[in-house]
Design a protein around this motif. Structure first.
Motif, short mmCIF file in Angstrom:
data_model
loop_
_atom_site.label_atom_id
_atom_site.label_comp_id
_atom_site.label_asym_id
_atom_site.label_seq_id
_atom_site.Cartn_x
_atom_site.Cartn_y
_atom_site.Cartn_z
N THR A 681 0.84 -1.20 0.00
CA THR A 681 0.00 0.00 0.00
C THR A 681 0.88 1.25 0.00
OG1 THR A 681 -1.66 -1.19 1.27
CG2 THR A 681 -1.85 1.21 1.22
N TYR A 682 1.87 1.25 0.86
CA TYR A 682 2.77 2.40 0.96
C TYR A 682 3.51 2.62 -0.37
CZ TYR A 682 6.59 5.44 2.40
OH TYR A 682 7.49 6.48 2.47
N SER A 683 3.92 1.51 -1.00
CA SER A 683 4.66 1.61 -2.26
C SER A 683 3.79 2.24 -3.35
CB SER A 683 5.12 0.22 -2.69
OG SER A 683 5.73 0.27 -3.96
N VAL A 684 2.53 1.82 -3.43
CA VAL A 684 1.62 2.37 -4.44
C VAL A 684 1.30 3.83 -4.13
CG1 VAL A 684 -0.73 2.22 -5.39
CG2 VAL A 684 0.62 0.13 -5.01
N TYR A 685 1.11 4.15 -2.85
CA TYR A 685 0.83 5.53 -2.45
C TYR A 685 1.98 6.45 -2.83
CZ TYR A 685 -0.68 9.41 0.53
OH TYR A 685 -1.08 10.64 0.99
N ARG A 686 3.20 6.01 -2.56
CA ARG A 686 4.37 6.83 -2.91
C ARG A 686 4.51 6.95 -4.42
NH1 ARG A 686 8.50 9.41 -1.29
NH2 ARG A 686 8.01 9.14 0.92
N LYS A 687 4.15 5.90 -5.14
CA LYS A 687 4.24 5.92 -6.60
C LYS A 687 3.37 7.03 -7.20
CE LYS A 687 2.94 2.99 -10.56
NZ LYS A 687 2.45 1.64 -10.94
N TYR A 688 2.15 7.19 -6.68
CA TYR A 688 1.22 8.16 -7.25
C TYR A 688 1.26 9.52 -6.55
CZ TYR A 688 -0.76 4.36 -9.97
OH TYR A 688 -0.93 3.32 -10.86
N TYR A 689 1.66 9.55 -5.26
CA TYR A 689 1.67 10.81 -4.49
C TYR A 689 2.99 10.95 -3.72
CZ TYR A 689 -3.32 10.13 -5.31
OH TYR A 689 -4.54 9.91 -5.89
N PRO A 690 4.10 11.16 -4.40
CA PRO A 690 5.41 11.20 -3.70
C PRO A 690 5.49 12.29 -2.64
CG PRO A 690 5.60 11.95 -5.99
CD PRO A 690 4.25 11.35 -5.86
N GLU A 691 4.98 13.49 -2.94
CA GLU A 691 5.05 14.57 -1.96
C GLU A 691 4.18 14.26 -0.75
OE1 GLU A 691 4.13 18.27 -3.74
OE2 GLU A 691 5.78 18.20 -5.19
N LYS A 692 3.00 13.74 -0.99
CA LYS A 692 2.11 13.39 0.11
C LYS A 692 2.72 12.25 0.95
CE LYS A 692 -2.01 14.70 -2.50
NZ LYS A 692 -2.28 15.94 -1.78
N PRO A 739 -6.56 0.57 -4.73
CA PRO A 739 -6.74 -0.71 -4.03
C PRO A 739 -6.52 -1.92 -4.93
CG PRO A 739 -8.50 0.80 -3.46
CD PRO A 739 -7.74 1.45 -4.56
N ILE A 740 -6.95 -1.82 -6.19
CA ILE A 740 -6.76 -2.94 -7.12
C ILE A 740 -5.28 -3.20 -7.35
CG2 ILE A 740 -7.13 -3.73 -9.49
CD1 ILE A 740 -9.72 -2.03 -9.48
N GLU A 741 -4.51 -2.13 -7.51
CA GLU A 741 -3.07 -2.29 -7.73
C GLU A 741 -2.39 -2.85 -6.49
OE1 GLU A 741 0.71 0.38 -9.35
OE2 GLU A 741 -1.35 1.10 -9.57
N ILE A 742 -2.84 -2.43 -5.33
CA ILE A 742 -2.27 -2.94 -4.07
C ILE A 742 -2.46 -4.44 -3.96
CG2 ILE A 742 -2.50 -2.92 -1.55
CD1 ILE A 742 -3.29 0.09 -1.85
N ILE A 743 -3.72 -4.88 -4.16
CA ILE A 743 -4.01 -6.31 -3.98
C ILE A 743 -3.33 -7.14 -5.06
CG2 ILE A 743 -6.14 -6.57 -5.33
CD1 ILE A 743 -5.61 -7.83 -1.76
N SER A 744 -3.21 -6.58 -6.27
CA SER A 744 -2.54 -7.30 -7.35
C SER A 744 -1.05 -7.46 -7.05
CB SER A 744 -2.74 -6.54 -8.66
OG SER A 744 -2.09 -7.21 -9.72
#
Length: 774
Positions: A681-692, A739-744
Motif C-alpha cells: 500500500t505504501y509503495s503504491v501511495y508513494r508511486k502516485y503521491y510522492p510529496e504526500k 486498491p486494485i493495484e495494491i491487492i494485485s
C-alpha cells in the motif's frame, strides 16, 4: 397461431419441463450440456412427426430418457380467435371468385371445428406421444368440446349437408351470392322423424330419407384429427443447428430452405396465383402450357426472392444469384430447373461461391436466408417457427449484433423465433421476460435432469417489467449464466474480489459471477429479476450499509439567521457571500445543513428492508442483527481483531437465517489494507503521491504499526479523508485503481502469505458458504 407454451416429458436429459414462449422472440440460456439443445430438438421431434404421414415415429433411440417408456411433447398454440379470423378471411377469398366447393367446404369445416375446440383460454394444446415399445406416434388435442359446443357444431354440419343434398343447384347459387353470409345455412330449420329429415330455408322446403343421407363424421376424434392435419399444413418449423461449418450440414440446411420454395410454388393448390401456370407448364397441357410462361414465373419469383433476401441479409452481402442447370425438356426437368440443388454466389465486393466464404459469413447468411425464405409469399394462415442454436457461432460481436437486429426486426409477422445462446451479446438484445434460464438437478443416486429455473408464479405487473428492463441491462447477461451471483457496490470491489476468489476458489471460481450494481440499495430494484429467474445470490458490502449514523437536527438557513449560523459554527466570513447569493436566488427558499458530527447510530436500510429480501424476518431478529453489527461502534478505537470478530458473528447470523447479505469489516480501502499488505500500500501511495508520502512519513514517524495502517487507509481515499479535509491525502474520495493495484502487487509477490484467509479473515465464512453452494 403461435406457440405460447411447451411441455416436455422423458426426452433425453429432460424428465419433465414446462416453458412459456413469447409470441415473437424467446431466448433459452444456461450452461453447456444443460439441455438447451434438447428443448429445441424436442420441438423438431414434434413438428417432424406432425408433418410426416408415416404411422411410425421419426425418433432416435437416444431420444428416450433412460428407463422410460414414452416421450411426450405438448405444444400450446395461442390465439384461436386470430385463427378463426384468418379462416373467415380465407372463406371470403374463396367466395370472391368462382367458388371451389371443395376448398370452401374445407375452410368452413375447419372454422366450425376450431370454434368447437376453442377453450376459454383461447388456446389449443396439441400432444405428441411416442411409445418406445413400437415407436408408434399419436397426436391428440388436450381439450374436449363442451356438450353445447359439440351440439352446435353437429347441428351446423347437418344443416349444411342437408341443404346441399336436397337442393344442390340452389345451394351453389347461395354459395356464389356475395350478399349473404357464408354461414347462411345456420338459418335452416330441421325437423327429424324416425325415417326422414325435413328442412325449411326461406321459401325452400324439402325432405330426404335417412337411408339416402350419408352423414359426415362429427365425432370428437374426427374433429381433432382434422384440426391436427390442418396444423401440419400451416405450421412451418425451420431449424438452424449450432454447427454450421461443414459442407454436409450446410447442404442439409440449404436443401430444407429450398423445399420452402417448392411448397410455395407447387403444393399450395388454389392458394398461389402462379399454380396453374406452373402446373400447365410442367405437364405441357392447358392454356399455360407454353414453357415461356414458366420461365416468366420463375424469373419473377427468383428476382423477388433475391430482392427480399438481399434486403434482409447482413450488410456485407450486397447480392447473390442462383447457378441454374442447363434447361432441358420442360416436363421432366422443371422441378430441378426451379429448385434442384442450386449453387449460391455471394457478393461482398468479390463475387464468389457460398462455400468459399468465411465460416462466420456462411453462418450468419444462412440464418438471415432462413428468415427471408420463411416469409417469402406464404399463405396468410401459415405460421413459421424459426429455431436457431447459437446465432453467435463463428461470428464476431459486431456481426452477432447485426444478425440479432435482422432477426428481431419483426412487425406483424407470422414468424416466431426461439434462440438458444451462450452469448452475452445475444442476451442483451432480449428483454428479461423473454429469457428462459435452464438449470439442472442431480439428486443423489439418480440421473440428473434439466429444469426451467424461471418462476412463472411471480405475477409481475407491466410496471414491474418496465423496472426490470431498465435496471437489468448488462447485468442480465452475467446473471443468467452464473451458478451463483455475488453482488458488490462498485467496480473496484468487483475487481478485488475476482482476484481473491480466483485463488480462494480455484476449481469453482468460473461458476461465480461477481456483478457491480453501482450502489448497495440497487439490490432492491434487482429483487424481482432474481426471484423470476430463481438465481442464487448474495450481496457483499461494507458495514456502513447495515448501520447508519445519526446527526443533530437539521439547520434551516435563511437570510434572517445567516449571521447566527456563521457565528455558531465559526465559519469563515469568506463563505458568506456565496451563501447570500444562493439565498437571493428566487428559486431557493432556504438551505438545509446537517452537523457532520454523529450523535448515535440506527439501523441501515439493508436491515430495515430485510423483509423485502427474506420473508419471515421478525422485529426481534432485526434487533438482534443490529445489536451484533453495532457493537462497539461508538468506541473511539476498535482493534482489527475485534472488528473481524463482530463481523463474523454478524455474517454467521445472517447466513444461518438464509439472509443473502454479507458484511466486510470496512469499505474497500479498509478491507484490503492490513498488516500483510501495508508495505505494498505504501509503495503504491508513494508511486502516485510522492510529496504526500513524504508528509505521511513525517506525520507518522512515532506512530505504531496499527496507527500507520489506519492512517494510510485514509490517505488512499476513504470517506474519512474527505470529511476531515486533511491536506496530504488524496483529493477525491475514491480511487479504485489504487486498491486494485495494491491487492494485485500483493498477490504476485514472492513473500505473500500462502493462506489468504489468514490475511483476510472475514472472508472465511463467505468462502466456506460458497464452497457448499457451488
Amino acid at each position: 397461431m403461435k406457440i405460447s407454451r411447451i411441455k416436455i416429458k422423458s426426452y433425453k436429459t429432460i424428465k419433465e419441463i414446462e416453458l412459456s414462449i413469447n409470441d415473437i422472440t424467446t431466448l433459452i440460456v444456461g450452461k453447456n450440456n444443460i439441455g438447451k439443445s434438447n428443448v429445441l430438438k424436442s420441438l423438431e421431434l414434434f413438428f417432424n412427426n406432425l408433418s410426416s404421414k408415416s404411422k411410425e415415429a421419426i425418433i432416435d433411440k437416444e431420444d428416450y430418457r433412460f428407463n422410460t417408456e414414452r416421450v411426450e411433447v405438448r405444444v400450446t398454440f395461442d390465439d384461436i380467435n386470430g385463427q378463426l379470423n384468418k379462416l373467415r378471411e380465407r372463406i371470403t377469398q374463396e367466395r370472391s371468385k368462382r367458388v371451389n366447393k371443395e376448398n370452401l367446404y374445407r375452410f368452413e369445416l375447419l372454422y366450425l371445428q376450431f370454434e368447437a375446440l376453442k377453450s376459454q383460454r383461447n388456446k389449443l394444446e396439441v400432444v405428441l406421444e411416442i411409445k418406445r415399445r413400437n415407436n408408434s406416434k399419436n397426436f391428440s388435442i388436450n381439450y374436449n368440446p363442451t356438450e353445447p359446443k359439440l351440439k352446435k357444431y353437429r347441428s351446423l354440419i347437418l344443416k349444411r349437408d342437408l341443404l346441399e343434398s336436397i337442393f344442390p343447384s340452389e345451394f351453389v347459387k347461395l354459395l356464389n351470392d356475395k350478399n349473404i353470409g357464408w354461414d347462411f345455412y345456420k338459418n335452416v330449420i330441421v325437423d327429424e322423424t324416425e325415417e326422414e329429415f325435413k328442412i325449411t330455408y326461406r321459401e325452400l322446403t324439402g325432405e330426404i330419407l335417412k337411408s339416402d343421407y350419408k352423414p359426415q363424421k362429427t365425432d370428437v376424434e374426427s374433429l381433432k384429427t382434422n384440426v391436427v392435419q390442418y396444423l401440419s399444413e400451416t405450421q412451418r418449423f425451420l431449424y438452424v443447428p449450432a454447427y454450421r461449418g461443414e459442407k454436409e450440414e450446410r447442404n442439409l440446411i440449404l436443401d430444407r430452405l429450398f423445399d420452402i420454395i417448392i411448397d410455395d410454388l407447387i403444393t399450395t393448390r388454389g392458394v398461389t396465383k402462379d399454380y396453374d401456370t406452373i402446373t400447365d407448364a410442367i405437364w405441357g397441357t392447358g392454356k399455360y402450357s407454353n414453357k415461356q410462361n414458366i420461365d416468366s414465373v420463375i424469373s419473377k419469383r427468383t428476382e423477388s426472392l433475391i430482392e427480399k433476401i438481399t434486403k434482409d441479409s447482413i450488410s456485407s452481402i450486397t447480392g447473390f444469384e442462383f447457378d441454374k442447370p442447363n434447361k432441358k425438356e420442360i416436363r421432366r426437368g422443371i422441378l430441378k430447373l426451379m429448385i434442384g440443388k442450386p449453387s449460391l454466389f455471394l457478393n461482398d465486393g468479390v463475387k464468389t461461391t457460398f462455400a468459399s466464404k468465411g465460416t462466420g459469413i456462411q453462418s450468419s447468411f444462412m440464418i438471415t436466408l432462413m428468415k427471408a425464405l420463411s416469409e417469402f409469399e406464404f399463405i396468410n394462415s401459415t405460421d413459421i417457427l424459426l429455431v436457431i442454436e447459437e446465432p453467435e457461432a463463428f461470428t464476431h460481436p459486431q456481426l452477432t449484433r447485426e444478425i440479432m437486429d435482422l432477426m428481431l426486426d419483426v412487425k406483424e409477422s407470422n414468424t416466431q423465433f426461439i434462440i438458444a445462446s451462450h452469448s452475452p451479446v445475444v442476451v442483451n438484445y432480449v428483454k428479461a421476460r423473454n429469457v428462459i434460464r435452464l438449470a439442472e438437478i442431480c439428486p443423489k443416486d439418480k440421473i440428473k435432469h434439466t429444469i426451467n429455473a424461471v418462476n412463472y408464479d411471480t405475477n409481475y405487473t407491466k410496471e414491474d417489467w418496465n423496472l426490470i428492463d431498465r435496471i437489468a441491462d448488462v447485468n442480465l447477461s452475467e446473471i443468467v449464466f452464473a451458478d451463483y451471483v455475488i453482488f458488490v457496490e462498485g467496480e473496484g470491489d468487483k475487481a478485488i474480489l475476482e482476484l481473491l476468489f480466483k485463488e480462494l476458489l480455484p476449481k469453482t471460481f468460473h461458476k461465480l459471477s461477481i456483478v457491480s450494481i453501482s450502489g448497495n440499495y440497487q439490490i432492491f430494484k434487482l429483487l424481482k429479476l432474481l426471484q423470476y429467474f430463481t438465481i442464487p445470490w448474495i450481496l457483499v458490502t461494507d458495514k456502513d450499509s447495515f448501520v447508519e449514523k445519526t446527526f443533530e437536527d437539521e439547520i434551516k438557513i435563511t437570510l434572517r439567521n445567516l449571521d447566527d449560523f456563521f457565528t455558531k459554527y465559526q465559519i469563515s466570513e469568506t463563505f458568506k457571500e456565496s451563501y447570500t447569493n444562493v439565498l437571493n436566488n428566487h428559486l431557493v427558499d432556504k438551505i438545509i445543513s446537517k452537523n457532520s458530527i454523529a450523535t448515535g447510530v440506527k439501523m441501515g436500510q439493508l436491515i430495515k428492508r430485510i423483509n423485502d429480501i427474506k420473508d419471515g424476518v421478525n422485529e426481534d431478529l432485526k434487533s438482534e442483527i443490529f445489536k451484533i453489527i453495532s457493537e462497539k461502534i461508538n468506541d473511539s478505537f476498535i482493534t482489527d481483531e475485534d472488528s473481524v470478530k463482530i463481523i463474523n458473528s454478524f455474517n454467521q447470523k445472517m447466513l444461518s437465517n438464509k439472509i443473502p447479505l454479507y458484511s466486510l469489516e470496512s469499505d474497500l480501502e479498509g478491507f484490503i489494507v492490513n498488516k500483510e499488505t501495508y508495505k505494498y500500500t505504501y509503495s503504491v501511495y508513494r508511486k502516485y503521491y510522492p510529496e504526500k508520502a513524504d508528509n505521511f512519513d513525517a506525520e507518522t514517524n512515532h506512530f505504531t504499526e496499527q496507527e500507520k495502517i489506519r492512517y494510510i487507509r485514509e490517505c488512499i481515499g476513504s470517506k474519512t479523508s474527505m470529511l476531515k479535509r486533511i491536506p496530504n491525502k488524496a483529493k477525491t474520495v475514491k480511487k479504485p485503481h489504487i486498491p486494485i493495484e495494491i491487492i494485485s502487487d500483493y498477490l504476485h509477490s514472492k513473500d505473500r502469505n500462502s493462506n489468504l484467509l489468514d490475511v483476510f479473515p472475514n472472508l472465511k465464512i463467505l468462502v466456506s458458504f460458497l464452497k457448499e453452494k457451488i
